[in-house]
Design an enzyme around this catalytic site. Structure first.
Site, PDB file in Angstrom:
ATOM      1  N   HIS A  10       0.858  -1.189   0.000  1.00  0.00           N
ATOM      2  CA  HIS A  10       0.000   0.000   0.000  1.00  0.00           C
ATOM      3  C   HIS A  10       0.891   1.234   0.000  1.00  0.00           C
ATOM      4  O   HIS A  10       1.862   1.305   0.749  1.00  0.00           O
ATOM      5  CB  HIS A  10      -0.902  -0.004   1.237  1.00  0.00           C
ATOM      6  N   HIS A  68       1.737  11.085  -2.226  1.00  0.00           N
ATOM      7  CA  HIS A  68       0.508  10.919  -1.460  1.00  0.00           C
ATOM      8  C   HIS A  68      -0.197  12.271  -1.438  1.00  0.00           C
ATOM      9  O   HIS A  68       0.250  13.189  -0.749  1.00  0.00           O
ATOM     10  CB  HIS A  68       0.816  10.433  -0.045  1.00  0.00           C
TER      11      HIS A  68
END
Length: 610
Positions: free
Chosen positions: A148, A194
């Site tokens: 992830h 991110h």
């Protein structure tokens, strides 16, 4: 000899003594050496067959073991004696290289350090791991080692983005890499980062080149790149060109728009697979004043906005803003502005992802004419497991389910993977830069099948009864198998740790915890008594573990140092798939908190199934 200062004028001295062979080892030696002082290769072969369960071993194999032990123990290239003494026999049993607890090759873990070849130089550099499971079933029949936010070097909010953690994960055998792709500041190139955090970006091309170079360093089986796409159609077209030029023939391009069944890992050897939402589902939201905003709404987003989590699996409840489906009509014109630009991108998507609208029952509906990937947060999975457990199992028999950590795991911690595996979840996505007990379980699961990153799901999860019934994870089944474990002793801490690491004033007081992670009925932890003031503790304690679903059971092993006044010190751990445990007396190597194998620390244990 070690010295521990007790006060200004008094020092306690302790000698690190090597513990002798346990009673069971002495008995086995006496029995198979037929009362003699030396064991021949033929006698060793009988021991390997009858105690260790090695029914494929030949006399030549036993002779090789004898030669290896003598060369290692006595440091001689040639040795006139070709038999083992009791100490030699004990040395063999306590060697994690010669007598490991599961069927994996140590080279699988370290091959990338020894053979740093890459595909671009014409080498397929995966190690010769012992893959023993059927690899010809569809991808949905396997648990897949999944990362992830694979590009993050640390926490989820402010760490650097880099290709380094991607390389590290691939070398460890991870088969699913996630990349969040965003426009750069000038909107003419693609960065990986991110979104809506302080993480520093890395160029997409750099990540793609590193994936190409290291994809098959640990395993020949396919690597899936899941894209969390925040791009305009123009940049999607650019990504399509990057993917095609970087991977070339390595890229798996499906012949039809929607697969009716996933190909097998065997068919997809040395292939790169792209998984994301098709471009037609990516729509640009309007800003409040009616003009298009400069940023694109998060698509297939794992975490949505930080701090918000989906309360249920209904698309229009996952965000206070409109869902992608809700805004489709008002943005249809924009979606059709550059249909050709998105076409090449869409063609490369082999595993289609999406969030269907509706409740859990609708979301988990199995469609007869196509397969897909569904992503759920860890909390949504737990809720679905409570009310729709068998629907999850049925869905994952044909389709792929991916679970991701909740957005509040800022420190890159992880969650319980067993909930996902119990329900057939193929992609239990973990923050690979994190560590702790959850990660130890992940490492344990994917030590299976030679560490190739694909583990065949148990038949009980794939079977369908005459009335359509499937495995129910909530149902308590009868005991299928009982695992008996004996923890004999441990050694190696005095070589890997400083004398005062565990205690300033005396040698450590080690104890061992052993237990099972698996279905709820099988989960338990037990521990030995502490052995005081001893670097080479001898416990010789037995434990019994009845197992209802041994196929999903993982053996947890931890060693701690007892501290009366403070928290007990960590001294090593490992996690092993019960289905792959080799019977008999075995040497079990331990790892540190991050899962890196310690150089010398190991336990001597015995495993028996009854």
């Amino acid at each position: 000899m070690g010295s521990y200062r007790m006060c200004v004028c008094f020092t306690r001295k302790f000698r690190v003594t090597e513990a002798g062979p346990p009673g069971d080892v002495k008995e086995a030696f006496n029995k198979y050496a037929e009362g003699g002082t030396h064991m021949t290769a033929e006698q060793l072969r009988r021991f390997l067959l009858e105690v260790q369960g090695d029914d494929g071993g030949s006399i030549s194999d036993a002779e090789k073991v004898v030669d290896q032990v003598l060369k290692t123990r006595h440091h001689l290239a040639k040795f006139t004696r070709h038999t083992l003494t009791l100490d030699d026999f004990h040395h063999y049993l306590f060697s994690s290289d010669l007598n490991p607890p599961i069927n994996y090759d140590q080279a699988c873990i370290k091959s990338f350090l020894l053979f740093p070849f890459s595909i671009k130089f014409g080498f397929k550099s995966h190690s010769s791991c012992t893959v023993h499971q059927d690899m010809t079933a569809p991808l949905s029949h396997y648990f897949i080692y999944t990362g992830h936010n694979s590009y993050l070097t640390g926490n989820q909010l402010s760490s650097d983005c880099s290709d380094v953690p991607i390389i590290k994960a691939l070398k460890r055998g991870v088969r699913v890499v996630e990349l969040d792709i965003w426009p750069n500041s000038t909107k003419d190139d693609v960065h990986v980062l991110h979104g809506r955090t302080l993480t520093t970006p890395v160029e997409l091309m750099k990540c793609l080149k590193s994936i190409k170079e290291h994809a098959f360093s640990a395993s020949p089986y396919p690597v899936v790149i899941t894209l969390e796409d925040h791009l305009t159609p123009h940049l999607q077209a650019k990504v399509a060109k990057m993917l095609a030029e970087t991977f070339g023939d390595m890229l798996f391009v499906p012949q039809c728009e929607c697969l009716q069944e996933f190909p097998s890992p065997e068919e997809l050897k040395y292939k790169i697979i792209i998984s994301t939402k098709p471009p037609k589902e990516y729509l640009k939201a309007e800003s409040k004043d009616g003009t298009r905003s400069n940023s694109v709404k998060a698509r297939d987003s794992d975490d949505d906005e930080w701090g918000k989590e989906p309360q249920d699996l209904t698309a229009d409840q996952e965000d206070e803003t409109k869902s992608d489906s809700d805004i489709s009509d008002e943005n249809e014109a924009y979606d059709n502005e550059r249909p050709l630009e998105a076409a090449d991108y869409k063609r490369l998507i082999a595993i289609h992802a999406g969030k269907p609208k509706g409740g859990l029952k609708d979301v988990l509906k199995v469609e007869p004419d196509k397969v897909r990937r569904l992503s759920l947060s860890e909390q949504t999975l737990e809720k679905a497991a409570e009310s729709h457990g068998t629907d999850l199992v049925r869905f994952t028999q044909k389709n792929i389910l991916r679970i991701y950590p909740k957005g509040t795991r800022f420190t890159s911690s992880n969650y319980k993977p067993l909930v996902g595996w119990m329900h057939g979840t193929q992609m239990v996505a973990f923050n690979m830069q994190g560590y702790g007990r959850a990660m130890w379980l992940m490492h344990g699961m994917f030590r299976s099948n030679g560490g190739c990153g694909y583990v065949k799901k148990p038949d009980l999860q794939m079977n369908v009864g005459p009335d359509g019934q499937v495995f129910n994870p909530k149902e308590i089944l009868p005991v299928k198998k009982t695992l008996k474990i004996k923890v004999y002793m441990g050694d190696g801490w005095h070589l890997d740790f400083k004398q005062t690491h565990f205690d300033l004033y005396s040698p450590p007081d080690f104890y061992c915890k052993v237990g099972i992670a698996g279905v709820p009925a099988d989960q338990i932890m037990k521990k030995t008594k502490p052995k005081e003031d001893n670097w080479t503790p001898v416990w010789e304690q037995e434990f019994t573990f009845p197992l209802t679903v041994p196929e999903l059971a993982l053996l947890r092993i931890e060693v701690h140092e007892y501290d009366m006044s403070e928290k007990d010190d960590f001294a090593g751990q490992t996690c092993l798939p019960v289905s792959e445990l080799k019977p008999g007396i075995r040497a079990v190597p331990l790892s540190d908190r991050k899962g890196e194998m310690l150089n010398s620390v190991r336990l001597l244990m015995r495993f028996d199934f009854v």
